[in-house]
Design a protein around this motif. Structure first.
Motif, PDB file in Angstrom:
ATOM      1  N   VAL A 226       0.837  -1.197   0.000  1.00  0.00           N
ATOM      2  CA  VAL A 226       0.000   0.000   0.000  1.00  0.00           C
ATOM      3  C   VAL A 226       0.869   1.243   0.000  1.00  0.00           C
ATOM      4  CG1 VAL A 226      -1.579   1.342   1.416  1.00  0.00           C
ATOM      5  CG2 VAL A 226      -1.961  -1.080   1.103  1.00  0.00           C
ATOM      6  N   LEU A 227       1.887   1.249   0.876  1.00  0.00           N
ATOM      7  CA  LEU A 227       2.709   2.444   1.007  1.00  0.00           C
ATOM      8  C   LEU A 227       3.575   2.674  -0.229  1.00  0.00           C
ATOM      9  CD1 LEU A 227       3.766   2.151   4.741  1.00  0.00           C
ATOM     10  CD2 LEU A 227       1.976   3.533   3.721  1.00  0.00           C
ATOM     11  N   ARG A 228       3.887   1.598  -0.957  1.00  0.00           N
ATOM     12  CA  ARG A 228       4.738   1.745  -2.137  1.00  0.00           C
ATOM     13  C   ARG A 228       3.958   2.200  -3.360  1.00  0.00           C
ATOM     14  NH1 ARG A 228       6.883  -3.476  -1.786  1.00  0.00           N
ATOM     15  NH2 ARG A 228       8.515  -3.560  -0.214  1.00  0.00           N
ATOM     16  N   SER A 229       2.681   1.894  -3.387  1.00  0.00           N
ATOM     17  CA  SER A 229       1.928   2.136  -4.620  1.00  0.00           C
ATOM     18  C   SER A 229       1.588   3.609  -4.781  1.00  0.00           C
ATOM     19  CB  SER A 229       0.644   1.302  -4.587  1.00  0.00           C
ATOM     20  OG  SER A 229      -0.329   1.897  -5.382  1.00  0.00           O
ATOM     21  N   SER A 230       1.931   4.170  -5.937  1.00  0.00           N
ATOM     22  CA  SER A 230       1.632   5.584  -6.154  1.00  0.00           C
ATOM     23  C   SER A 230       0.148   5.792  -6.405  1.00  0.00           C
ATOM     24  CB  SER A 230       2.455   6.124  -7.324  1.00  0.00           C
ATOM     25  OG  SER A 230       2.120   5.424  -8.509  1.00  0.00           O
ATOM     26  N   SER A 231      -0.534   4.782  -6.949  1.00  0.00           N
ATOM     27  CA  SER A 231      -1.967   4.974  -7.212  1.00  0.00           C
ATOM     28  C   SER A 231      -2.739   5.013  -5.899  1.00  0.00           C
ATOM     29  CB  SER A 231      -2.497   3.861  -8.120  1.00  0.00           C
ATOM     30  OG  SER A 231      -2.370   2.615  -7.482  1.00  0.00           O
ATOM     31  N   VAL A 232      -2.275   4.240  -4.886  1.00  0.00           N
ATOM     32  CA  VAL A 232      -2.925   4.307  -3.573  1.00  0.00           C
ATOM     33  C   VAL A 232      -2.751   5.697  -2.983  1.00  0.00           C
ATOM     34  CG1 VAL A 232      -2.765   3.502  -1.194  1.00  0.00           C
ATOM     35  CG2 VAL A 232      -2.813   1.860  -3.048  1.00  0.00           C
ATOM     36  N   TRP A 233      -1.523   6.221  -3.062  1.00  0.00           N
ATOM     37  CA  TRP A 233      -1.286   7.557  -2.521  1.00  0.00           C
ATOM     38  C   TRP A 233      -2.114   8.609  -3.245  1.00  0.00           C
ATOM     39  CZ3 TRP A 233       0.692   9.118   1.862  1.00  0.00           C
ATOM     40  CH2 TRP A 233       1.524   8.243   2.589  1.00  0.00           C
ATOM     41  N   ALA A 234      -2.284   8.439  -4.554  1.00  0.00           N
ATOM     42  CA  ALA A 234      -3.104   9.394  -5.298  1.00  0.00           C
ATOM     43  C   ALA A 234      -4.540   9.366  -4.790  1.00  0.00           C
ATOM     44  CB  ALA A 234      -3.060   9.075  -6.792  1.00  0.00           C
ATOM     45  N   SER A 235      -5.070   8.171  -4.507  1.00  0.00           N
ATOM     46  CA  SER A 235      -6.443   8.100  -4.006  1.00  0.00           C
ATOM     47  C   SER A 235      -6.504   8.574  -2.553  1.00  0.00           C
ATOM     48  CB  SER A 235      -6.991   6.681  -4.145  1.00  0.00           C
ATOM     49  OG  SER A 235      -6.344   5.820  -3.256  1.00  0.00           O
ATOM     50  N   VAL A 236      -5.387   8.419  -1.820  1.00  0.00           N
ATOM     51  CA  VAL A 236      -5.347   8.955  -0.463  1.00  0.00           C
ATOM     52  C   VAL A 236      -5.512  10.471  -0.501  1.00  0.00           C
ATOM     53  CG1 VAL A 236      -3.782   9.445   1.461  1.00  0.00           C
ATOM     54  CG2 VAL A 236      -4.052   7.117   0.653  1.00  0.00           C
ATOM     55  N   LEU A 237      -4.816  11.124  -1.441  1.00  0.00           N
ATOM     56  CA  LEU A 237      -4.948  12.580  -1.552  1.00  0.00           C
ATOM     57  C   LEU A 237      -6.380  12.960  -1.912  1.00  0.00           C
ATOM     58  CD1 LEU A 237      -1.713  13.996  -3.170  1.00  0.00           C
ATOM     59  CD2 LEU A 237      -2.382  13.814  -0.793  1.00  0.00           C
ATOM     60  N   ASP A 238      -7.018  12.136  -2.756  1.00  0.00           N
ATOM     61  CA  ASP A 238      -8.433  12.357  -3.082  1.00  0.00           C
ATOM     62  C   ASP A 238      -9.279  12.375  -1.814  1.00  0.00           C
ATOM     63  OD1 ASP A 238      -9.169  12.905  -5.621  1.00  0.00           O
ATOM     64  OD2 ASP A 238      -9.323  10.821  -6.286  1.00  0.00           O
ATOM     65  N   GLY A 239      -9.062  11.342  -0.972  1.00  0.00           N
ATOM     66  CA  GLY A 239      -9.834  11.224   0.264  1.00  0.00           C
ATOM     67  C   GLY A 239      -9.490  12.312   1.259  1.00  0.00           C
ATOM     68  N   THR A 240      -8.223  12.748   1.242  1.00  0.00           N
ATOM     69  CA  THR A 240      -7.791  13.816   2.141  1.00  0.00           C
ATOM     70  C   THR A 240      -8.602  15.076   1.913  1.00  0.00           C
ATOM     71  OG1 THR A 240      -5.546  12.980   2.112  1.00  0.00           O
ATOM     72  CG2 THR A 240      -5.839  15.245   2.810  1.00  0.00           C
ATOM     73  N   THR A 241      -8.792  15.403   0.623  1.00  0.00           N
ATOM     74  CA  THR A 241      -9.375  16.685   0.282  1.00  0.00           C
ATOM     75  C   THR A 241     -10.776  16.851   0.850  1.00  0.00           C
ATOM     76  OG1 THR A 241      -8.070  16.670  -1.715  1.00  0.00           O
ATOM     77  CG2 THR A 241      -9.893  18.217  -1.632  1.00  0.00           C
ATOM     78  N   SER A 242     -11.610  15.807   0.740  1.00  0.00           N
ATOM     79  CA  SER A 242     -12.993  15.984   1.198  1.00  0.00           C
ATOM     80  C   SER A 242     -13.034  16.238   2.705  1.00  0.00           C
ATOM     81  CB  SER A 242     -13.844  14.756   0.823  1.00  0.00           C
ATOM     82  OG  SER A 242     -13.294  13.596   1.368  1.00  0.00           O
ATOM     83  N   VAL A 243     -12.249  15.457   3.462  1.00  0.00           N
ATOM     84  CA  VAL A 243     -12.248  15.654   4.914  1.00  0.00           C
ATOM     85  C   VAL A 243     -11.615  17.002   5.270  1.00  0.00           C
ATOM     86  CG1 VAL A 243     -11.354  14.775   7.096  1.00  0.00           C
ATOM     87  CG2 VAL A 243     -12.236  13.201   5.409  1.00  0.00           C
ATOM     88  N   ALA A 244     -10.504  17.340   4.581  1.00  0.00           N
ATOM     89  CA  ALA A 244      -9.796  18.579   4.918  1.00  0.00           C
ATOM     90  C   ALA A 244     -10.662  19.806   4.649  1.00  0.00           C
ATOM     91  CB  ALA A 244      -8.499  18.660   4.116  1.00  0.00           C
ATOM     92  N   LEU A 245     -11.377  19.804   3.491  1.00  0.00           N
ATOM     93  CA  LEU A 245     -12.205  20.974   3.173  1.00  0.00           C
ATOM     94  C   LEU A 245     -13.301  21.153   4.226  1.00  0.00           C
ATOM     95  CD1 LEU A 245     -12.545  20.750  -0.711  1.00  0.00           C
ATOM     96  CD2 LEU A 245     -11.484  22.585   0.593  1.00  0.00           C
ATOM     97  N   VAL A 246     -13.918  20.039   4.641  1.00  0.00           N
ATOM     98  CA  VAL A 246     -14.957  20.123   5.671  1.00  0.00           C
ATOM     99  C   VAL A 246     -14.344  20.627   6.980  1.00  0.00           C
ATOM    100  CG1 VAL A 246     -16.610  18.804   7.017  1.00  0.00           C
ATOM    101  CG2 VAL A 246     -16.344  18.326   4.605  1.00  0.00           C
ATOM    102  N   ALA A 247     -13.128  20.148   7.286  1.00  0.00           N
ATOM    103  CA  ALA A 247     -12.477  20.583   8.519  1.00  0.00           C
ATOM    104  C   ALA A 247     -12.145  22.080   8.455  1.00  0.00           C
ATOM    105  CB  ALA A 247     -11.216  19.766   8.760  1.00  0.00           C
ATOM    106  N   PHE A 248     -11.675  22.549   7.304  1.00  0.00           N
ATOM    107  CA  PHE A 248     -11.417  23.990   7.160  1.00  0.00           C
ATOM    108  C   PHE A 248     -12.683  24.791   7.430  1.00  0.00           C
ATOM    109  CE2 PHE A 248      -7.812  22.910   4.131  1.00  0.00           C
ATOM    110  CZ  PHE A 248      -6.842  23.233   5.055  1.00  0.00           C
ATOM    111  N   GLY A 249     -13.782  24.333   6.823  1.00  0.00           N
ATOM    112  CA  GLY A 249     -15.056  25.037   7.016  1.00  0.00           C
ATOM    113  C   GLY A 249     -15.459  25.044   8.476  1.00  0.00           C
ATOM    114  N   GLY A 250     -15.411  23.867   9.105  1.00  0.00           N
ATOM    115  CA  GLY A 250     -15.799  23.770  10.506  1.00  0.00           C
ATOM    116  C   GLY A 250     -14.887  24.585  11.404  1.00  0.00           C
TER     117      GLY A 250
END
Lengths: 352, 325
Positions: free
Chosen positions: B7-31
């Motif tokens: 998981v940690l080696r795969s770049s496609s996993v990290w790319a989807s991690v960044l995808d998931g980061t954004t939704s939570v981070a934007l909500v956290a910024f708003g809150g």
């Protein structure tokens, strides 16, 4: 502080009730109308009424639904009125039901013994779960509101896992559930799910006595009204708060046991928790009935009737199951708008 | 162990991690903006769900992702501003209103979904347009890193910019300071001759729009569909993150990355035969650990400038779910 008391009491009780009932009615009519079309509104309302009063057994259905609502509502009431904003009733309900499902399926013995032990262990697990969340929130420095909301997800996940793997009934097919319970609560009204569990509604009497007449109730009430004063008056705050939270947890766990022993006969994953859970209606009950004791019963029956009526509409004309959640949300919005927050008033004191 | 390393080696996993980061981070910024302005918003989950729904519905109707994102931003902003206006102007009980928003969020999206799209399973039509993904010309050429950083949705890059700008804005500009003062000493804002209602409502306007954007990232970025209750606790995770960071806005991004990574790890564990019911709990079980570490740090290093009492104190004496007696 005087200004806050004035503001809190500024809306008449009748106007408050009218606002809550009115907004709930308005959103129901609106929500149903946009889903089934205005032309079918009368059919939908007939289905609603049919669910509540259409058959001679309807009262049994309503009482069955009111039992978990009342019990979880009582649990929430004890926590809220002691000044602890624990919103983990749904998790406690699920954990209690799971414990009941497991214990009832392995416990040997006569029916009354099995029922007694099952209820006891469900209450114990509910109390233990709520204590874990309460002391966890204290140790970690997180407000219990957030901690308990997150814990609900964990409780549901644990229950889903337990009913899908270690305690799964292999004959259940694709459905994750525990084995058949070895005892059932006896039916009270033939033709309905109404069972002996409904007798727990009588708990309102001991609650009234303890809350208004006993020393322990006085202490809990004082804690809820003014924590600082209670502390100065010598109340062991943590112990009293933990007592409130754990009593609430035990009641919610017991509600879970009644659902398992009286209705499903086992713990079925997804039947207890979730957005449609009776525990959330119980929370609404505790928030609506902020004072007094006896009103808990009629309001629980009212909420249960609404739930049953909506279920009728759902089955007959295909109204979305989200209606129940939406109505709860709108009721709470109306209450939030009428119930002034002391914090913002204190902050603005003397400014207006 | 091998599964985790893969998981940690795969770049496609990290790319989807960044995808998931954004939704939570934007909500956290708003809150976070709500919290800084002195309004604790417990309704992040419901607002985020409404953001998901409006983005999907707007995209379905307009057949463009811009339409979906625009609608999510607009509805989020209106709801966020109304929340703060009700609390600030009419002294509505913020805790209750937040809880109510969570119920309304789930209820209104399922009801509208059935009313407008005649479906109970979710919106999943071919009309739905996913958010555009940008391929950065030069960076994209770097072997492993390029695959991760390039090709993200527009909102991901926006979230990174917001992290930098919000840190700077809150601590170094007049507007940012006013918002912070509104949260700590509302009376000072009034004595300065400003309108507290306006300051808080504006914070709610921007915060609500950010939460709406977080919802749009989830329903048009990570996946291209709407499902009832699809936020699945992400709003509550964002809420927990806000209460964790005290005042370092930028740290929302690394913490969100950690939680998105846990989601990815959970998915990988599922693939390795771990029960999904348990691996699904990883992010929720990680929160107490993170909070525990925070308490430990505060205990060992007393003067880190972290105000540990604030999130707890916020709901102690001043506010109540029941009316004051």
């Amino acid at each position: 502080m005087r200004s806050s008391f004035r503001a809190v009491g500024c809306i008449r009780p009748t106007a408050r009730v009218a606002t809550v009932v009115g907004s709930a009615l308005a959103i129901t009519l609106f929500g149903v109308a946009i889903q089934v079309g205005p032309a079918n509104l009368t059919t939908a309302l007939a289905a609603f009424w049919d669910g509540i009063a259409g058959s001679p057994t309807a009262i049994g259905t309503i009482l069955t639904a009111a039992t978990p609502i009342f019990l979880t509502g009582l649990g929430a009431t004890i926590a809220f009125r002691s000044g602890v904003f624990d919103l983990g009733q749904e998790g406690q309900f699920v954990i209690g039901a799971l414990a009941a499902g497991i214990v009832a399926s392995v416990m040997p013995g006569a029916t009354p013994v099995v029922i007694f032990i099952t209820c006891l262990s469900a209450a114990a697990f509910g109390a233990a779960w709520s204590a874990l969340v309460y002391f966890g929130s204290r140790a970690l420095g997180v407000t219990i509101i957030v901690m308990s909301l997150l814990a609900n997800y964990v409780a549901e996940g644990l229950a889903a896992w337990a009913s899908a793997y270690p305690f799964r009934d292999p004959s259940g097919g694709g459905l994750a559930m525990t084995r058949q319970a070895r005892a059932q609560l006896p039916a009270v009204l033939p033709g309905t799910a109404l069972n002996l569990g409904v007798a727990i509604l009588i708990a309102v009497v001991p609650f009234w006595w303890i809350w208004t007449r006993s020393r322990i109730g006085q202490r809990q009430r004082l804690l809820g009204i003014n924590r600082t004063f209670a502390e100065f008056a010598g109340t062991a705050v943590v112990r009293s708060e933990a007592l409130a939270v754990m009593t609430g947890g035990a009641l919610c766990g017991l509600a879970g046991a009644i659902q398992v022993l009286g209705i499903f006969g086992r713990y079925i994953d997804g039947s207890i928790g979730g957005n449609q859970s009776a525990a959330w209606i119980g929370v609404t009950l505790a928030i609506l009935v902020a004072r007094g004791t006896w009103f808990l019963l009629p309001v629980a029956l009212l909420l249960a009737s609404t739930q049953i009526g909506l279920l009728g509409m759902q089955q007959t004309v295909g109204v979305s199951n989200g209606m129940q959640t939406l109505i709860i949300g709108v009721i709470l919005c109306a209450v939030a708008l009428m119930r002034r927050s002391i914090g913002s008033l204190a902050a603005n004191e003397g400014m207006e | 162990m091998n599964v985790l390393l893969d998981v940690l080696r795969s770049s496609s996993v990290w790319a989807s991690v960044l995808d998931g980061t954004t939704s939570v981070a934007l909500v956290a910024f708003g809150g976070f903006l709500f919290l800084k302005a002195g309004v604790l918003n417990l309704g992040l989950e419901g607002l985020m769900l409404i953001g998901c729904f409006t983005a999907a519905a707007g995209s379905d109707v307009s057949s463009s992702s811009a339409g979906g994102l625009g609608l999510a931003l607009a509805v989020g902003a209106i709801l966020g501003a109304s929340f703060c206006f009700a609390v600030s102007r009419y002294h509505a009980n913020a805790l209750l209103l937040g809880i109510a928003f969570n119920f309304v969020g789930y209820g209104v999206t399922t009801v509208l979904e059935q009313a407008l799209f005649r479906s109970t399973g979710g919106i999943q039509s071919s009309n739905l347009a996913p958010l555009p993904r940008f391929h950065i010309p030069l960076l994209g050429g770097i072997p492993w890193v390029g695959n991760i950083i390039s090709g993200q949705t527009v909102l991901t890059y926006v979230a990174w910019v917001i992290a930098i700008m919000m840190t700077w804005w809150l601590h170094h500009t007049r507007g940012g300071l006013t918002v912070k003062v509104a949260g700590i000493r509302p009376d000072v804002v009034r004595q300065q001759g400003r309108s507290l209602v306006r300051v808080q409502s504006l914070a709610g306007l921007v915060g609500g729009a950010l939460i709406g954007a977080g919802g749009a990232q989830l329903s048009l970025g990570e996946v291209t569909q709407f499902q009832a209750g699809m936020t699945d606790g992400r709003g509550f995770v964002a809420l927990a993150i806000i209460l964790l960071i005290s005042r370092r806005v930028w740290s929302i991004i690394p913490i969100s990355v950690a939680f998105a990574l846990l989601d990815a790890v959970a998915l990988a564990l599922q693939g390795a035969g771990f029960p999904p019911e348990l691996s699904h709990l990883l992010p929720y079980l990680a929160l107490p650990v993170v909070y525990g570490i925070r308490m430990l740090v505060i205990w060992i290093v007393p003067k880190t400038g972290t105000s540990v009492s604030s999130p707890v104190a916020m709901t102690r004496q001043e506010d109540s779910l029941l009316p004051g007696r």
